[in-house]
Every structure is written in C-alpha cells, then in structure tokens.
Design an enzyme around this catalytic site. Structure first.
Site, short mmCIF file in Angstrom:
data_model
loop_
_atom_site.label_atom_id
_atom_site.label_comp_id
_atom_site.label_asym_id
_atom_site.label_seq_id
_atom_site.Cartn_x
_atom_site.Cartn_y
_atom_site.Cartn_z
N LYS A 1 -5.26 2.33 -3.85
CA LYS A 1 -6.54 3.04 -3.46
C LYS A 1 -7.65 3.49 -4.43
CE LYS A 1 -6.82 3.13 1.04
NZ LYS A 1 -7.49 2.27 1.75
N GLY B 1 -9.66 -4.74 9.71
CA GLY B 1 -9.20 -4.04 9.63
C GLY B 1 -9.87 -3.62 11.25
N SER C 1 -9.45 6.31 -0.99
CA SER C 1 -8.43 7.30 -0.26
C SER C 1 -8.63 9.04 -1.20
CB SER C 1 -7.69 7.42 0.24
OG SER C 1 -6.19 8.84 0.74
N TYR D 1 0.42 3.46 -2.18
CA TYR D 1 -1.31 3.53 -2.15
C TYR D 1 -2.55 4.08 -2.58
CZ TYR D 1 -3.92 5.05 1.89
OH TYR D 1 -5.12 5.16 2.92
P1 NAP Z 1 -5.20 1.79 11.05
O1 NAP Z 1 -5.82 2.88 12.03
O2 NAP Z 1 -3.28 1.49 10.83
O3 NAP Z 1 -6.12 0.46 10.89
C1 NAP Z 1 -6.01 -0.51 9.87
C2 NAP Z 1 -6.47 -1.70 10.67
O4 NAP Z 1 -5.65 -2.57 9.40
C3 NAP Z 1 -5.23 -2.30 11.49
O5 NAP Z 1 -5.56 -2.80 12.92
C4 NAP Z 1 -4.24 -3.03 11.05
O6 NAP Z 1 -3.86 -4.24 11.42
C5 NAP Z 1 -5.67 -4.28 10.11
N1 NAP Z 1 -4.79 -4.88 8.67
C6 NAP Z 1 -3.15 -4.11 8.09
N2 NAP Z 1 -2.72 -5.28 7.26
C7 NAP Z 1 -4.46 -5.66 7.81
C8 NAP Z 1 -4.59 -7.33 6.70
N3 NAP Z 1 -3.69 -7.54 5.96
N4 NAP Z 1 -5.73 -8.29 6.98
C9 NAP Z 1 -6.33 -7.41 8.34
N5 NAP Z 1 -6.13 -6.48 8.86
C10 NAP Z 1 -5.17 -5.91 8.73
O7 NAP Z 1 -5.65 2.50 10.03
P2 NAP Z 1 -6.90 3.68 9.96
O8 NAP Z 1 -6.34 5.17 9.79
O9 NAP Z 1 -8.20 3.59 10.52
O10 NAP Z 1 -7.22 3.54 7.93
C11 NAP Z 1 -8.33 2.40 8.09
C12 NAP Z 1 -9.11 2.77 6.48
O11 NAP Z 1 -9.13 4.03 5.95
C13 NAP Z 1 -7.42 2.23 5.36
O12 NAP Z 1 -7.72 1.82 4.23
C14 NAP Z 1 -7.12 3.71 5.54
O13 NAP Z 1 -6.25 3.29 4.05
C15 NAP Z 1 -8.16 4.17 4.72
N6 NAP Z 1 -7.95 5.71 5.11
C16 NAP Z 1 -7.27 5.89 5.94
C17 NAP Z 1 -7.17 7.63 6.07
C18 NAP Z 1 -6.89 8.15 7.63
O14 NAP Z 1 -6.60 9.89 7.32
N7 NAP Z 1 -6.69 7.46 8.11
C19 NAP Z 1 -7.40 8.27 4.84
C20 NAP Z 1 -8.06 7.68 4.01
C21 NAP Z 1 -8.20 6.55 3.82
P3 NAP Z 1 -2.60 -4.01 12.46
O15 NAP Z 1 -2.09 -3.04 13.73
O16 NAP Z 1 -2.12 -5.05 13.47
O17 NAP Z 1 -1.47 -3.80 11.67
#
Ligand code: NAP
Length: 251
Positions: free
Chosen positions: A156, A11, A140, A152
């Site tokens: 998590k 990701g 998370s 989710y």
């Molecule tokens: P993001 O901006 O939505 O980025 C997630 C990336 O994962 C996107 O590029 C997406 O690709 C890719 N992805 C989705 N499904 C996939 C798959 N099946 N195989 C390969 N890649 C895939 O999210 P983020 O905020 O950076 O979050 C990153 C991680 O941190 C996640 O696990 C999220 O749950 C966790 N997290 C985030 C937050 C927050 O506040 N942002 C808080 C707690 C935990 P597409 O765009 O093509 O779908």
C-alpha cells in the site's frame, strides 16, 4: 464537458470496487466491472443496467499480464477506449513477520503492486491516445505501518510511489493519478479480519469506531464519493496526491 467515458474498476464484484463501479456508472461512465470470476461481476452489472447505465462483466486476474492485456482490449472493443482506471483489487495475507510465508508476501505484492502496474500500463496507452485520463489507486492507512501486515503495508506504501510517478509521467497527456487511502471500511475484507482474530464483526466495528474521530467506521460509498471526484472532469489539477479517507487524520 459531457463526453461519455469508459472506466475500468478492478476487484469490483463486491465491496469498495462494486460501490465505485456503481457510482461511476451513475456519473455517466460506461463501466467495466473486472474481478477474478466473471460470473461474480454480473450482479453489479445488472444493478448498473437496471439503473439505466452501461456496464460489462470481465473476468481477469490483475496479476496476469496476458489476462490484463486481453481484458483491456475487450473493454476497448465493447465499451470504448478506457480512460478511467480504478486499481482496487486486493487481498490480505496477514501474519506477524516471523510467521509470514514467501507465498503470503508474493501474493499480496502480485495483486496490489503488479496488478496496478499491469493495468496502468495497458490503460495508459488509451489515455495517451485520447489525451485524457484518470487513474485512482487504492492505498490504505496501513501504508503508515500496521501490525501483522508487513506485506500489505509495503504494497500500500508502494502504490503511493506508483501513483506519484504516474502523475509525473502522464500529466502532459491530460492524465491525473491519485491514491485513496481508506481507513476501516465495512466490507468482506474487514469481516474476514474480524473472523481471523475470533471477534464478532459488530463488536469489531464498534471497537474500531471508538478510535475514529467521526465516531463510525466507513462505508464503501464513502470511498466511491471521492473516487467520483478524482475520476471526473473537474479534478484535472489534482494529481499525485494521497487522500486519507478514514474519518480523521488517520484511523
Ligand atoms: P474485498 O471485499 O475483499 O474485495 C476485493 C475484491 O478484489 C474481491 O472481489 C476479490 O475477488 C478481488 N480480487 C482479489 N484478487 C484479485 C485479482 N488478482 N484480480 C482481480 N480481482 C481480484 O475488499 P474491499 O474491502 O472492498 O477492498 C477493496 C480495496 O480497498 C483493496 O485494495 C483493499 O486493500 C483496499 N482497502 C480496503 C479497506 C477496508 O477497510 N475494507 C481499507 C483500506 C484499503 P475474490 O473475492 O474472488 O478474491
């Protein structure tokens, strides 16, 4: 210890994954930037290369066992045996339980849980052979329960169990496994959540910041800084831990 390592970050085309990939490359690792769309990984790879690092764009769906096996084999071939893995790929399908569809549930389980399992299983083979490894799973604060996120939050929390079990099983091979549990981090994921509830993103962030002890929301680099330590050689006695990175005890 200055031996070059190969890392896989899933990701990693944007958001937290992109920041982690860039940070691990700056730390001296060759980095496989894995995401659904290989072309979307290219800007991150180019940025790493422009800074003097080594990286490879790899398109793969982490929920697909064949794609994962092929991706890990390609990384081993082109960058060297992957001994560092950051399971970061994630999706949201938020809904209150009475409106949550089977597909909302399955999609979130497939990407977060099955994806992290498949990647860890494929990578541990190289880690065991090398007698060294680092696995970091993105949990998370939602693991503690969050309205609208039955799927989710479950995934998590499940990742925390996977992390502790990987730590127990792989420790004797020099492999550590830890989870980072972020609070509110400013990315497209949280921007999409704001859009879903009809809020302006700036207002949404300001409201979130009011409830966070350090008075601000997080940046992807806040997560990358901890990932750097947990993926590095000095963290070898830290394993099976869940570290909340939320500007306070929990967001
Ligand atoms: P993001 O901006 O939505 O980025 C997630 C990336 O994962 C996107 O590029 C997406 O690709 C890719 N992805 C989705 N499904 C996939 C798959 N099946 N195989 C390969 N890649 C895939 O999210 P983020 O905020 O950076 O979050 C990153 C991680 O941190 C996640 O696990 C999220 O749950 C966790 N997290 C985030 C937050 C927050 O506040 N942002 C808080 C707690 C935990 P597409 O765009 O093509 O779908």
């Amino acid at each position: 210890m200055s031996q070059a390592r190969t890392a896989i970050v899933t990701g990693a085309a944007r958001g937290i994954g992109a920041a982690v990939a860039k940070r691990l490359a700056a730390d001296g690792m060759a980095v496989a930037v894995v995401d659904l769309d290989e072309a979307a990984c290219k800007p991150v790879v180019e940025e790493i290369e422009a800074a003097g690092g080594r990286a490879l764009a790899v398109g793969a769906d982490v929920g697909d066992a064949e794609k994962v096996a092929a991706a890990v084999a390609r990384v081993a071939e082109e960058l060297g045996a992957p001994t560092v893995l950051v399971n970061n790929a994630g999706v949201l399908r938020d809904n209150l339980i009475f409106k949550m569809s089977d597909d909302d549930w399955d999609t979130v389980m497939t990407v977060h849980l099955r994806g992290s399992f498949l990647m860890s299983r494929a990578v541990q083979k190289h880690q065991v052979e090398q007698k060294y490894g680092r696995i970091v799973n993105l949990s998370s604060t939602s693991a503690l329960g969050n309205r609208g996120q039955a799927n989710y939050a479950t995934a998590k929390a499940g990742l925390q169990g996977l992390t502790k079990t990987l730590a127990i099983e792989l420790g004797k091979y020099g492999v550590t496994a830890n989870a980072i549990a972020p609070g509110f981090i400013e990315t497209e994921m949280t921007a999409a959540t704001a859009a879903r509830v009809g809020a302006d993103f700036e207002d949404f962030k300001a409201a979130a910041a009011q409830a966070i002890p350090v008075g601000r929301v997080g940046k992807p680099e806040d997560i990358a800084a901890l990932a750097s330590f947990l993926c590095g050689p000095e963290s070898g006695f830290v394993s099976g831990q869940v570290i909340y990175v939320a500007g306070g005890p929990r967001a």
